[in-house]
Design a protein around this motif. Structure first.
Motif, PDB file in Angstrom:
ATOM      1  N   ALA A  27       0.889  -1.162   0.000  1.00  0.00           N
ATOM      2  CA  ALA A  27       0.000   0.000   0.000  1.00  0.00           C
ATOM      3  C   ALA A  27       0.924   1.208   0.000  1.00  0.00           C
ATOM      4  O   ALA A  27       1.560   1.513   1.011  1.00  0.00           O
ATOM      5  CB  ALA A  27      -0.905   0.000   1.220  1.00  0.00           C
ATOM      6  N   GLU A  28       1.043   1.850  -1.143  1.00  0.00           N
ATOM      7  CA  GLU A  28       2.072   2.871  -1.318  1.00  0.00           C
ATOM      8  C   GLU A  28       1.478   4.234  -1.641  1.00  0.00           C
ATOM      9  O   GLU A  28       0.622   4.352  -2.500  1.00  0.00           O
ATOM     10  CB  GLU A  28       3.025   2.464  -2.441  1.00  0.00           C
ATOM     11  N   SER A  29       1.984   5.234  -0.957  1.00  0.00           N
ATOM     12  CA  SER A  29       1.615   6.605  -1.255  1.00  0.00           C
ATOM     13  C   SER A  29       2.819   7.312  -1.872  1.00  0.00           C
ATOM     14  O   SER A  29       2.915   7.414  -3.089  1.00  0.00           O
ATOM     15  CB  SER A  29       1.123   7.322   0.006  1.00  0.00           C
ATOM     16  N   CYS A  30       3.779   7.734  -1.072  1.00  0.00           N
ATOM     17  CA  CYS A  30       4.884   8.550  -1.580  1.00  0.00           C
ATOM     18  C   CYS A  30       5.786   7.819  -2.575  1.00  0.00           C
ATOM     19  O   CYS A  30       6.487   8.467  -3.359  1.00  0.00           O
ATOM     20  CB  CYS A  30       5.709   9.119  -0.430  1.00  0.00           C
ATOM     21  N   THR A  31       5.783   6.517  -2.584  1.00  0.00           N
ATOM     22  CA  THR A  31       6.616   5.764  -3.526  1.00  0.00           C
ATOM     23  C   THR A  31       5.891   5.439  -4.826  1.00  0.00           C
ATOM     24  O   THR A  31       6.535   5.005  -5.789  1.00  0.00           O
ATOM     25  CB  THR A  31       7.111   4.442  -2.896  1.00  0.00           C
ATOM     26  N   GLY A  32       4.602   5.626  -4.880  1.00  0.00           N
ATOM     27  CA  GLY A  32       3.848   5.458  -6.107  1.00  0.00           C
ATOM     28  C   GLY A  32       4.003   4.111  -6.784  1.00  0.00           C
ATOM     29  O   GLY A  32       3.944   4.015  -7.998  1.00  0.00           O
ATOM     30  N   PHE A  53      -1.452  -1.537  -3.944  1.00  0.00           N
ATOM     31  CA  PHE A  53      -2.398  -0.432  -3.999  1.00  0.00           C
ATOM     32  C   PHE A  53      -1.584   0.857  -3.994  1.00  0.00           C
ATOM     33  O   PHE A  53      -0.822   1.100  -3.056  1.00  0.00           O
ATOM     34  CB  PHE A  53      -3.320  -0.445  -2.775  1.00  0.00           C
ATOM     35  N   VAL A  54      -1.713   1.652  -5.036  1.00  0.00           N
ATOM     36  CA  VAL A  54      -1.080   2.967  -5.053  1.00  0.00           C
ATOM     37  C   VAL A  54      -2.150   3.948  -4.604  1.00  0.00           C
ATOM     38  O   VAL A  54      -3.081   4.258  -5.340  1.00  0.00           O
ATOM     39  CB  VAL A  54      -0.526   3.326  -6.444  1.00  0.00           C
ATOM     40  N   THR A  55      -2.018   4.389  -3.363  1.00  0.00           N
ATOM     41  CA  THR A  55      -3.030   5.232  -2.732  1.00  0.00           C
ATOM     42  C   THR A  55      -2.435   6.610  -2.467  1.00  0.00           C
ATOM     43  O   THR A  55      -2.317   7.046  -1.326  1.00  0.00           O
ATOM     44  CB  THR A  55      -3.540   4.582  -1.437  1.00  0.00           C
ATOM     45  N   THR A 103       3.742   6.111   3.715  1.00  0.00           N
ATOM     46  CA  THR A 103       3.128   7.411   3.484  1.00  0.00           C
ATOM     47  C   THR A 103       4.106   8.467   3.975  1.00  0.00           C
ATOM     48  O   THR A 103       4.626   8.368   5.083  1.00  0.00           O
ATOM     49  CB  THR A 103       1.747   7.530   4.170  1.00  0.00           C
ATOM     50  N   GLY A 104       4.404   9.428   3.113  1.00  0.00           N
ATOM     51  CA  GLY A 104       5.417  10.404   3.496  1.00  0.00           C
ATOM     52  C   GLY A 104       5.417  11.632   2.616  1.00  0.00           C
ATOM     53  O   GLY A 104       4.568  11.806   1.747  1.00  0.00           O
ATOM     54  N   ARG A 146      12.442   8.768  -2.025  1.00  0.00           N
ATOM     55  CA  ARG A 146      11.649   7.622  -2.473  1.00  0.00           C
ATOM     56  C   ARG A 146      12.497   6.347  -2.504  1.00  0.00           C
ATOM     57  O   ARG A 146      12.047   5.274  -2.096  1.00  0.00           O
ATOM     58  CB  ARG A 146      11.036   7.914  -3.839  1.00  0.00           C
ATOM     59  N   GLN A 147      13.730   6.453  -2.964  1.00  0.00           N
ATOM     60  CA  GLN A 147      14.604   5.278  -3.005  1.00  0.00           C
ATOM     61  C   GLN A 147      14.923   4.774  -1.596  1.00  0.00           C
ATOM     62  O   GLN A 147      14.892   3.571  -1.339  1.00  0.00           O
ATOM     63  CB  GLN A 147      15.903   5.617  -3.746  1.00  0.00           C
TER      64      GLN A 147
END
Length: 161
Positions: A27-32, A53-55, A103-104, A146-147
């Motif tokens: 479930a990824e936000s800032c990493t897309g 899930f890209v949220t 999330t970040g 992100r990395q």
């Protein structure tokens, strides 16, 4: 974007989960989607990765994986509470053995004194445990934040297995 160290970690995660017979979801936000991307760079990853899930948007967090809107309103999307809820929601939706969430604030903008650029919250949920980790990577540039987030998520999975 993914360096050789990150890809090595992805291979190790693949091997450990396949050996354990477990399947995971992201479930990824800032990493897309970069965590899932790193994992799928390894041949055979379909045996251990359900998907992701890209949220990125708050509405996606709410509608796709069931993060309570009140939680986002009270604590903000970049918080321990939301990271935990993202992982728990992804695990419940996918019905797998492990979920990792991130999330970040990758930057360059969007930070504040309370939540600076480079702040990332991680959630990891298995059937036995729920973990949280907070990292402040600093304003190292969007790609680097992100990395480092991907690398930290993979390390968390390895530590759980």
């Amino acid at each position: 974007m993914l360096d050789s160290d990150t890809l090595t970690l992805a291979r190790k995660v693949n091997e450990r989960l396949i050996l354990a017979g477990h399947v995971m979801v992201t479930a990824e936000s800032c990493t897309g989607g970069l965590i899932a991307g790193a994992l799928t760079s390894v041949s055979g990853s379909s045996r251990m990765l359900f998907g992701g899930f890209v949220t990125y948007d708050n509405r996606a967090k709410i509608e796709m994986i069931g993060v309570p809107a009140a939680l986002i309103e009270e604590h903000g999307a970049v918080s321990e509470q939301v990271a935990r809820a993202m992982a728990e929601g992804a695990l419940a939706k996918a019905g797998v053995d492990l979920a990792i969430s991130v999330t970040g604030i990758a930057g360059p903008g969007g930070g504040s004194a309370a939540k600076p650029v480079g702040l990332v919250h991680f959630g990891l949920v298995t059937r036995e445990q729920t973990l949280h980790r907070r990292e402040e990577f600093g304003d190292a540039g969007r790609d680097m934040v992100r990395q480092m987030t991907v690398r930290t998520a993979l390390e968390m999975i390895l530590a759980a297995y």
